[in-house]
Design a protein around this motif. Structure first.
Motif: not given
Length: 454
Positions: A54, A56, A65
């Protein structure tokens, strides 16, 4: 006034670092790959965590996010976001654009057995902070109150930067002290515009001096601290003087708008030139070698562009018929972003596709080194020679995932007639692994000098 910041604190898990602190614009990649930070262990407790799990996107005090289509998803306060569909392969998932999720103070993010807590410090003052009623400088609309902010241009008026600029020139003519550097200029025509503002050709009524007059419109009400931070960074770029850097003459803030007077290059941008088709190898190499000379000078003075593209490579015709290439907007986009003035859009849908961005810059945005400019210069050369971009960006696929996962396509596979030795240099310059490309602008320029002579 305390600085706005976002922190990631380790609540559960085994990592070398217990807290990650962000006080300026940054992207932060989480996963098991070596280039992630925080990097999660590659062990039995994190088999459900992807290599690039992922992303940010942080612009203190805001943070978002986005999951990259991982097998088991990313959990925010035990709510799963972004998981790919059962039976869907990672390749199929990468063709999807997963939504971003805004983070707040106290939120918890879980990947596998590792949990982080988000901390947000807004940077607001204590009990003595003074709120000022804010009105749009252009239309006068009441925009509420803010801490230490008096001038701002509302979103509706930002859609017409030429009207904002004309208002600034009227205020300057009326004696507004902070607008004195642009007093006496009249607009001739628009040269271009982007997501943060516009550039006009302007002439001084008394001296006949012709300049490029640029405005940048903050997407958020700019506090005094944010304005000062941005203008301090701009001062570093004003000090750059080189034949291949477009000179920045004056800069300032007034009427809710940042303004700049810059050297005018009558040949326009390289992006405009490329609308007519690719360049001959000799011409393309000549222009990019000049760009690299400008980059080398800036890097020697500690300035990294971070946003190099054909749109900010300006062309100035010479009397002998040749062309001088000049790099413009050195550090402006970076400083605007890091001062928190652009809004949280670098990786969002409003950011556009990162055609000229290296993987290193996504992985380590806030600590980008000169090598990211070298990669971008190679991407510009690739575009000039082939008429396309180093990577393919299929419709619907997350462009930031493309940057992280896909290498540049060898230029001769684009079906263009590029000499073999030049193709080898371009392909090498676009390699992402440390030590495989060119480490400096000079090194790349010297390699180009051994190929097609300009």
């Amino acid at each position: 006034m305390t600085a706005a910041r976002v922190t990631l604190s380790l609540v559960r898990g085994r990592l070398d670092t217990a807290e990650y602190v962000f006080e300026e614009r940054a992207t932060c990649l989480l996963g098991r790959a070596d280039d992630c930070s925080p990097r999660l262990p590659d062990d039995e407790h994190h088999r459900t965590v992807s290599r690039h799990h992922c992303l940010l996107d942080i612009n203190p005090p805001a943070a978002r996010i986005r999951d990259f289509g991982s097998l088991n998803g990313t959990y925010v306060n035990e709510t799963r976001i972004g998981r790919r569909e059962p039976g869907q392969t990672p390749e199929e998932a990468s063709s999807s654009m997963f939504p971003e999720h805004d983070l707040a103070d106290g939120d918890e993010i879980r990947l596998g057995d590792t949990v982080f807590r988000v901390g947000v410090t807004t940077g607001e003052q204590g009990p003595r902070r003074t709120l000022v009623l804010v009105h749009c400088t252009k239309c006068g609309r009441d925009l509420g109150d803010a801490d230490g902010v008096e001038d701002y241009v509302c979103a509706s008026c930002q859609a017409e930067p030429a009207a904002v600029l004309r208002l600034l020139l009227e205020l300057a003519k009326g004696g507004r002290r902070e607008l004195a550097p642009i007093a006496g200029y009249e607009l001739i025509r628009e040269l271009g515009r982007g997501g943060m503002g516009a550039v006009h050709l302007a002439r001084h009524e008394a001296t006949d001096e012709v300049v490029a007059l640029k405005v940048m419109l903050p997407r958020v009400a700019a506090s005094e601290q944010a304005r000062a931070r941005f203008l301090r960074e701009v001062a570093l770029t004003r000090a750059l003087r080189h034949p291949n850097i477009a000179a920045l003459h004056d800069a300032g803030f007034g009427g809710g708008t940042f303004f700049f007077t810059m050297e005018y290059c009558s040949g326009g941008g390289l992006d405009d030139r490329l609308t007519k088709g690719p360049l001959p190898p000799d011409e393309a190499v000549s222009l990019i070698r000049q760009v690299l000379a400008g980059l080398e000078h800036a890097h020697a003075h500690g300035v990294v562009h971070r946003d190099l593209s054909p749109g900010n490579i300006l062309l100035r015709p010479r009397e002998d018929g040749s062309t001088t290439a000049k790099v413009a907007d050195f550090g402006l986009a970076k400083a605007f972003d890091q001062a928190g003035l652009s809004g949280l859009t670098r990786t969002g849908t409003a950011a556009g596709k990162p055609y000229f961005l290296s993987r290193r810059q996504v992985v380590n945005f806030r600590d980008a080194t000169p090598i990211v400019d070298v990669w971008a210069a190679a991407a510009c050369l690739y575009r000039a020679l082939s008429g396309t971009y180093p990577r393919d960006f299929p419709r619907g696929r997350d462009p930031w995932h493309v940057v992280l996962q896909e290498p540049a396509v060898p230029i001769r596979e684009r079906g263009t007639e590029v000499p073999g030795d030049l193709a080898m240099v371009v392909d090498r310059a676009l390699r992402e692994d440390p030590g495989e490309g060119y480490a400096t602008a000079r090194e790349f320029a010297e390699a180009l000098a051994t190929t097609t002579r300009s």
